[in-house]
Design an enzyme around this catalytic site. Structure first.
Site, PDB file in Angstrom:
ATOM      1  CG  HIS A 138      -9.465  -9.666  -8.003  1.00  0.00           C
ATOM      2  ND1 HIS A 138     -10.787  -9.773  -7.634  1.00  0.00           N
ATOM      3  CD2 HIS A 138      -9.435  -8.798  -9.048  1.00  0.00           C
ATOM      4  CE1 HIS A 138     -11.526  -9.002  -8.409  1.00  0.00           C
ATOM      5  NE2 HIS A 138     -10.733  -8.416  -9.281  1.00  0.00           N
ATOM      6  CB  SER A 185     -12.816  -7.720 -11.596  1.00  0.00           C
ATOM      7  OG  SER A 185     -12.448  -6.726 -10.680  1.00  0.00           O
ATOM      8  CD  GLU A 234     -11.316 -12.383  -5.022  1.00  0.00           C
ATOM      9  OE1 GLU A 234     -11.293 -11.372  -5.743  1.00  0.00           O
ATOM     10  OE2 GLU A 234     -11.988 -13.390  -5.293  1.00  0.00           O
TER      11      GLU A 234
END
Length: 307
Positions: free
Chosen positions: A271, A147, A241
């Protein structure tokens, strides 16, 4: 069909975590909730030991389960929209990747926004990388992140190339944020299908990190970087996502620059589903793939001595 543990985890993400991320604006409260979620949902691997390690100005941590570490060292950069994430929430994942790859796995405790905006986290990552590079006992080096940590890892990679620092042998990123200009189509198209990420939360995190800085620069948006000469890169993401296009377009960008990049897209997983390692078969399989990828590019030291 997804496994029952994964379906339960995805339902928890959609019904509990995503609404909280959308409405809670305080980074301090989010950090406490992140830790609570880790206590409730993260499975601590058997035999886990945590050893403090000073890398540059930051206190980092070796996450070890007693496995052989003859493939070198992994520097892991955690996610959390640049504003949250800690050792308690990531130690199980980092240790699992290290075990799967036969690597010494290091958690980077970088400075977070809003207290420390861009480029503090990236500067910390560079300092840690330099410290690892200065000690030949740590080599070969690999790099990973998820991320927002995937953003920092890729931004660090283009810095490493630009400054002529020691290259990682391989890089793996999970659901990376690669374009802080926040214009990719999946941000809107997948707003409802994404089981975990609230776009409101993501936008707040990016704003806190940038603190008014122009995102149209490689240190902030690595999709704008020059990766010529980069080592092999593995990218994981899910088609549902909001950040799917960040991963997909980053893959295209790397490939266009001659980088050996592998893009593995799933469908129907939240995610950074890898956080469920030890609890869901899907996370276990993806972590095993990352481990195999990193190990394949870092031959054991005993073998390297004879080449």
């Amino acid at each position: 069909m997804r496994s029952l543990p994964q379906r339960i985890a995805t339902l928890n993400a959609r019904l509990v975590q995503k609404p909280l991320l959308a409405v809670v604006r305080s980074p301090q409260i989010l950090r406490r909730l992140f830790t609570l979620n880790a206590v409730l949902n993260a499975r601590t691997p058997a035999g886990l030991t945590l050893t403090p390690l000073q890398l540059g100005p930051r206190r980092c941590t070796l996450c070890d389960t007693g496995q052989a570490q003859d493939h070198g060292t992994l520097l892991y950069i955690h996610g959390g929209a640049f504003v949250m994430g800690n050792l308690r929430g990531y130690r199980h994942l980092i240790a699992a990747i290290g075990k799967a790859a036969g690597l010494r796995a290091v958690f980077l405790n970088y400075r977070m926004a809003p207290e420390h905006p861009f480029p503090a986290a990236l500067d910390d990552a560079e300092a840690a990388w330099r410290a690892l590079s200065d000690n030949p006992d740590y080599g070969p080096l690999t790099l990973a992140g998820d991320s927002a940590g995937g953003n920092i890892a890729l931004a660090l990679l283009q810095r490493i190339i630009a400054k002529g620092l020691t290259l990682p042998a391989a890089v793996a990123v999970m659901s990376p944020v690669t374009d802080l200009r926040m214009k990719n189509p999946s941000l809107a198209a997948n707003r409802r299908s994404d089981p975990l990420v609230s776009t409101r939360w993501g936008a707040r995190g990016v704003a806190a990190y940038l603190a008014g800085t122009d995102p149209a620069q490689p240190d902030a948006s690595p999709i704008l970087g020059d990766f010529t000469g980069a080592p092999p890169v593995l990218i994981h993401a899910d088609t549902t996502e909001v950040l799917f296009d960040d991963a997909r377009l980053m893959t295209d960008h790397l490939s266009a620059q001659g980088v050996d990049v592998t893009f593995h897209a799933q469908t129907g997983l939240p995610h950074v589903w890898h956080m469920g390692v030890g609890r869901t078969p899907e996370a276990d399989a993806s972590v095993a793939e990352i481990g195999t990828f990193l190990a394949s590019h870092t031959p054991p030291k005993a073998k390297r001595q004879y080449t």
